[in-house]
Design an enzyme around this catalytic site. Sequence first.
Site, mmCIF file in Angstrom:
data_model
loop_
_atom_site.group_PDB
_atom_site.id
_atom_site.type_symbol
_atom_site.label_atom_id
_atom_site.label_comp_id
_atom_site.label_asym_id
_atom_site.label_seq_id
_atom_site.Cartn_x
_atom_site.Cartn_y
_atom_site.Cartn_z
ATOM 1 N N ARG A 72 -2.121 24.838 17.666
ATOM 2 C CA ARG A 72 -2.651 26.115 18.084
ATOM 3 C C ARG A 72 -1.974 26.540 19.217
ATOM 4 O O ARG A 72 -1.675 25.767 20.243
ATOM 5 C CB ARG A 72 -4.329 25.710 18.704
ATOM 6 C CG ARG A 72 -5.203 25.566 17.298
ATOM 7 C CD ARG A 72 -6.588 25.176 17.677
ATOM 8 N NE ARG A 72 -7.238 25.168 16.434
ATOM 9 C CZ ARG A 72 -7.886 26.389 15.875
ATOM 10 N NH1 ARG A 72 -7.907 27.517 16.782
ATOM 11 N NH2 ARG A 72 -8.416 26.313 14.621
ATOM 12 N N ASP A 99 0.911 -1.082 0.030
ATOM 13 C CA ASP A 99 -0.158 -0.028 -0.082
ATOM 14 C C ASP A 99 0.828 1.439 -0.094
ATOM 15 O O ASP A 99 0.538 1.988 -0.862
ATOM 16 C CB ASP A 99 -0.906 -0.106 1.328
ATOM 17 C CG ASP A 99 -1.785 1.320 1.310
ATOM 18 O OD1 ASP A 99 -2.511 1.383 0.601
ATOM 19 O OD2 ASP A 99 -1.511 1.987 2.321
ATOM 20 N N HIS A 119 4.523 11.520 15.304
ATOM 21 C CA HIS A 119 4.443 12.764 14.553
ATOM 22 C C HIS A 119 4.105 13.861 15.518
ATOM 23 O O HIS A 119 4.716 14.875 15.065
ATOM 24 C CB HIS A 119 3.089 12.475 13.691
ATOM 25 C CG HIS A 119 3.078 11.213 12.540
ATOM 26 N ND1 HIS A 119 4.284 10.913 12.256
ATOM 27 C CD2 HIS A 119 1.944 10.335 12.068
ATOM 28 C CE1 HIS A 119 4.034 9.828 11.306
ATOM 29 N NE2 HIS A 119 2.768 9.768 11.286
ATOM 30 N N ARG A 164 -16.997 14.344 17.202
ATOM 31 C CA ARG A 164 -15.699 15.088 17.551
ATOM 32 C C ARG A 164 -15.065 14.245 18.730
ATOM 33 O O ARG A 164 -13.955 15.016 19.277
ATOM 34 C CB ARG A 164 -16.265 16.578 18.225
ATOM 35 C CG ARG A 164 -16.508 17.338 16.979
ATOM 36 C CD ARG A 164 -17.453 18.571 17.933
ATOM 37 N NE ARG A 164 -18.020 19.423 16.694
ATOM 38 C CZ ARG A 164 -17.485 20.306 16.057
ATOM 39 N NH1 ARG A 164 -16.199 20.783 16.257
ATOM 40 N NH2 ARG A 164 -18.245 21.023 15.259
ATOM 41 N N LEU A 216 -3.378 34.450 12.669
ATOM 42 C CA LEU A 216 -3.193 34.748 14.084
ATOM 43 C C LEU A 216 -4.581 35.732 14.385
ATOM 44 O O LEU A 216 -4.971 36.480 13.605
ATOM 45 C CB LEU A 216 -1.992 35.899 14.233
ATOM 46 C CG LEU A 216 -1.850 36.647 15.532
ATOM 47 C CD1 LEU A 216 -1.524 35.509 16.746
ATOM 48 C CD2 LEU A 216 -0.541 37.677 15.578
ATOM 49 N N GLN A 265 -2.596 20.754 7.508
ATOM 50 C CA GLN A 265 -3.529 20.314 6.359
ATOM 51 C C GLN A 265 -4.856 20.148 6.637
ATOM 52 O O GLN A 265 -5.309 20.092 7.867
ATOM 53 C CB GLN A 265 -2.722 18.884 5.889
ATOM 54 C CG GLN A 265 -3.387 17.848 7.161
ATOM 55 C CD GLN A 265 -2.322 16.530 6.844
ATOM 56 O OE1 GLN A 265 -1.454 16.575 6.148
ATOM 57 N NE2 GLN A 265 -3.101 15.386 7.334
HETATM 58 N N1 LIG Z 1 0.351 2.211 4.398
HETATM 59 C C1 LIG Z 1 0.673 3.454 5.142
HETATM 60 O O1 LIG Z 1 -0.151 4.502 4.691
HETATM 61 C C2 LIG Z 1 1.557 3.647 5.925
HETATM 62 C C3 LIG Z 1 2.485 2.521 6.253
HETATM 63 N N2 LIG Z 1 3.429 2.623 7.226
HETATM 64 C C4 LIG Z 1 4.436 1.674 7.437
HETATM 65 O O2 LIG Z 1 5.050 1.275 6.006
HETATM 66 C C5 LIG Z 1 5.172 -0.065 5.980
HETATM 67 C C6 LIG Z 1 4.425 -0.802 4.809
HETATM 68 O O3 LIG Z 1 3.240 -0.447 4.938
HETATM 69 P P1 LIG Z 1 2.201 -1.075 4.129
HETATM 70 O O4 LIG Z 1 2.750 -0.727 2.427
HETATM 71 O O5 LIG Z 1 0.925 -0.445 4.369
HETATM 72 O O6 LIG Z 1 2.282 -2.522 4.153
HETATM 73 P P2 LIG Z 1 1.493 -3.851 3.587
HETATM 74 O O7 LIG Z 1 0.796 -4.372 4.471
HETATM 75 O O8 LIG Z 1 0.951 -3.391 2.205
HETATM 76 O O9 LIG Z 1 2.901 -4.648 3.032
HETATM 77 C C7 LIG Z 1 3.859 -4.413 2.255
HETATM 78 C C8 LIG Z 1 4.332 -5.597 1.533
HETATM 79 O O10 LIG Z 1 4.885 -6.377 2.343
HETATM 80 C C9 LIG Z 1 4.725 -7.657 2.132
HETATM 81 N N3 LIG Z 1 4.024 -8.360 3.437
HETATM 82 C C10 LIG Z 1 2.880 -8.432 3.997
HETATM 83 N N4 LIG Z 1 2.489 -8.760 5.063
HETATM 84 C C11 LIG Z 1 3.891 -9.597 5.098
HETATM 85 C C12 LIG Z 1 4.257 -10.556 6.097
HETATM 86 N N5 LIG Z 1 3.576 -10.746 7.002
HETATM 87 N N6 LIG Z 1 5.413 -10.967 6.046
HETATM 88 C C13 LIG Z 1 6.259 -10.828 5.122
HETATM 89 N N7 LIG Z 1 5.873 -9.873 4.202
HETATM 90 C C14 LIG Z 1 4.737 -9.189 4.154
HETATM 91 C C15 LIG Z 1 3.708 -7.680 1.079
HETATM 92 O O11 LIG Z 1 4.423 -8.157 -0.093
HETATM 93 P P3 LIG Z 1 4.885 -9.419 -0.888
HETATM 94 O O12 LIG Z 1 3.708 -10.355 -0.092
HETATM 95 O O13 LIG Z 1 4.744 -9.305 -1.988
HETATM 96 O O14 LIG Z 1 6.026 -9.624 -0.373
HETATM 97 C C16 LIG Z 1 2.974 -6.212 1.048
HETATM 98 O O15 LIG Z 1 2.818 -5.885 -0.301
HETATM 99 C C17 LIG Z 1 4.870 -0.753 7.229
HETATM 100 O O16 LIG Z 1 5.611 -0.760 8.243
HETATM 101 C C18 LIG Z 1 3.584 0.359 7.771
HETATM 102 O O17 LIG Z 1 3.692 0.409 9.186
HETATM 103 C C19 LIG Z 1 3.782 3.683 7.749
HETATM 104 C C20 LIG Z 1 3.077 4.952 7.441
HETATM 105 C C21 LIG Z 1 1.741 4.754 6.565
HETATM 106 O O1 LIG Z 2 1.481 7.533 9.895
HETATM 107 C C1 LIG Z 2 0.354 7.752 9.638
HETATM 108 O O2 LIG Z 2 -0.211 8.553 9.231
HETATM 109 C C2 LIG Z 2 -1.217 8.597 8.638
HETATM 110 C C3 LIG Z 2 -1.662 10.374 8.552
HETATM 111 O O3 LIG Z 2 -1.031 10.739 7.434
HETATM 112 P P1 LIG Z 2 -1.338 11.906 6.475
HETATM 113 O O4 LIG Z 2 -0.137 12.384 5.977
HETATM 114 O O5 LIG Z 2 -2.364 11.550 5.635
HETATM 115 O O6 LIG Z 2 -2.070 12.992 7.432
HETATM 116 C C4 LIG Z 2 -2.555 7.998 9.486
HETATM 117 O O7 LIG Z 2 -3.695 7.618 8.608
HETATM 118 C C5 LIG Z 2 -2.036 6.631 9.822
HETATM 119 O O8 LIG Z 2 -2.865 5.916 10.614
HETATM 120 C C6 LIG Z 2 -0.510 6.735 10.313
HETATM 121 O O9 LIG Z 2 0.116 5.264 10.488
#
Ligand SMILES: NC(=O)C1=CN([C@@H]2O[C@H](COP(=O)(O)OP(=O)(O)OC[C@H]3O[C@@H](n4cnc5c(N)ncnc54)[C@H](OP(=O)(O)O)[C@@H]3O)[C@@H](O)[C@H]2O)C=CC1
Ligand SMILES: O=C1O[C@H](COP(=O)(O)O)[C@@H](O)[C@H](O)[C@H]1O
Length: 589
Positions: free
Chosen positions: A441, A113, A339, A563, A479, A472
């Site tokens: 704020r 993702d 954050h 809220r 102010l 955002q």
């Molecule tokens: N999505 C977001 O908005 C945010 C995510 N993060 C952090 O970024 C990182 C990636 O997030 P995100 O892309 O949402 O994660 P996903 O759950 O989409 O995982 C990323 C990829 O990792 C592989 N994967 C998933 N589960 C497992 C598992 N159990 N063991 C090994 N590989 C696995 C999969 O690829 P494949 O199976 O092809 O190997 C998957 O496409 C995480 O640490 C998350 O906490 C931080 C902030 C925001």
């Molecule tokens: O790290 C994270 O941030 C998002 C919010 O990010 P933004 O840039 O869209 O404000 C939050 O949704 C998520 O839960 C958290 O892991």
Amino acid sequence: MLHKWGAAQRCAARNEGAKSNKQAIRPCVARLSVRSALSSRQICCSAIEQSAAPTLSRASSNGSSSGVVAELDEKQEAEQQAVAADPVLAYNLEKNDWTASSLSVVVLGASGDLAKKKIFPALFSLYYEGLLPENFQVFGYARSKMTDAEFRDMITSTLTCRVNARERCAEAQERFLKRCFYQAGPYDEPGGFQALSTRLGEQEAVKPRANRMFFLSIPPNVFLSATGNAADHARSKSGWTRVIVEKPFGRDSASSAELGRGLAQHLAEDEIYRIDHYLGKELIENLTVLRFSNRVFEPLWSRQYIRNVQIIFSENFGTEGRGGYFDQYGIIRDVIQNHLLQIVALFAMEQPVSLDAEDIRNEKVKVLRSMKVVAPEDVVMGQYRARGKLPGYLDDKTVPEGSLTPTFAAIAMFINNHRWDGVPFLFKAGKALHKRYAEIRVQFRHVPGNLYRDKQGADPDAACNELVIRIQPKEAIYLKINNKVPGLGLRLEQTRLDLQYQQQYQVELPDAYERLLLDVVNGDKRLFIRYDELQAAWDLYTPVLHELERSQAAPELYPYGSRGPLGAHYLAARHNVRWGDLADDADDE
Ligand SMILES: NC(=O)C1=CN([C@@H]2O[C@H](COP(=O)(O)OP(=O)(O)OC[C@H]3O[C@@H](n4cnc5c(N)ncnc54)[C@H](OP(=O)(O)O)[C@@H]3O)[C@@H](O)[C@H]2O)C=CC1
Ligand SMILES: O=C1O[C@H](COP(=O)(O)O)[C@@H](O)[C@H](O)[C@H]1O
């Protein structure tokens, strides 16, 4: 538009007599940026070189070249001075020589993702704006089987041309995609990484120095094995290796320290970039500018004038789809401990010795270490429940039945130092609330002996000055001041000195990931979290998190789209504070 950086370097290479790369490139940066309002990060220049040239030739043909040249020379000199005064640019110039280097960006978890939503679009934007070196490629790595063509298909739909000039976007996308490759493999075995390294080597062959940047966009359970394999089997042998680590950086002080030790077995601290994408947001980067470049704010920035500070994060959607991850962490670990606390560190720190990363982080860590450990009575937790067709947290199929994980929290914190003693810093963060916004704020104290007390209505709080930094959406700084209502009578009302970014700048702001990825390319760690900062942040929250888990404290339920729980208001009231966002909501609708 592409490869401004490369053009600057080529231009620098022609600059005979210069003692260093930095000295050689400065005039190029200055000359080539004459006609452009590039930010300090946007390091020049072929497009600008082209745009300056027609002006000169047109001027020559009508006989007025000397005037234009003189004008350009003047501007050039001014630009040179600006460049000389810009430590970020100077740092970048010193550290990188892309005429002899290549850059490979490897996204681990490329099928996920975050990679699709943020990382590939950000890389494309940087490429489109000409901010990546000429010899640049992207490698996706994940377990899912995909060919290069399938990978390119997957990311195509994520690429958009964010910048103002959208000209030739499709063409740029096509060129970008040709630089994208995919390698399938596991995270916990060396084989895939060895194959990756071989393929990287094939693309990098044309440059003597191959720099490699890895983004760990994978779940935390594979952070360490993937880092170990990347560092041991796919590390660059001729250039730098940098690894970007996404949160969660552990769940508490002990697990974070364990992760830190694990990373340190394979990487030096200067190779690790702990990302907190809130630090890459425009208004957060502007915080220090606001404070330290405006004489009007700094004298007010203390307990003497400031009554309380509120950091508010509100999302109008639930955990939809991310419940599995979220339930293990909860809103305090997901948003507040990282954050929002990072924002406070920047907000409250003393002026750093310089804009150098270590100087800034030295000041931030002092704030964190001066803060009082969070007390359980200063925490209010909430969890959203269903409202009409909108699902409650527990309706999310990825959330364990009966989970007590908070999706909302309000917390009061204090900084025990000379500047901030006794000032409540109030955090409020929640999912599935009524609106999406994030803001800081700053509420100022009452006017002592106020001459106009009886002209301002019954509520003295409503007459306090408030500085709002809207992170955002609709970025803004305003102010709230008291002003006479125009006319013959004498009545006061509260109004705003208002800087709305959309009106003032009319540019689309870069996404936080763009800024941060570019910083990693340039080796600039100002906006990344140092290990001691991280540990200090965990030390503030670990006791209360453990206590809440031990006591199985039940969060207060609030309806989806509301809220948040009432408890947040009681918490604020206990500290003699009123949440400022409630008053402003009506104006902002
Ligand atoms: N999505 C977001 O908005 C945010 C995510 N993060 C952090 O970024 C990182 C990636 O997030 P995100 O892309 O949402 O994660 P996903 O759950 O989409 O995982 C990323 C990829 O990792 C592989 N994967 C998933 N589960 C497992 C598992 N159990 N063991 C090994 N590989 C696995 C999969 O690829 P494949 O199976 O092809 O190997 C998957 O496409 C995480 O640490 C998350 O906490 C931080 C902030 C925001
Ligand atoms: O790290 C994270 O941030 C998002 C919010 O990010 P933004 O840039 O869209 O404000 C939050 O949704 C998520 O839960 C958290 O892991």
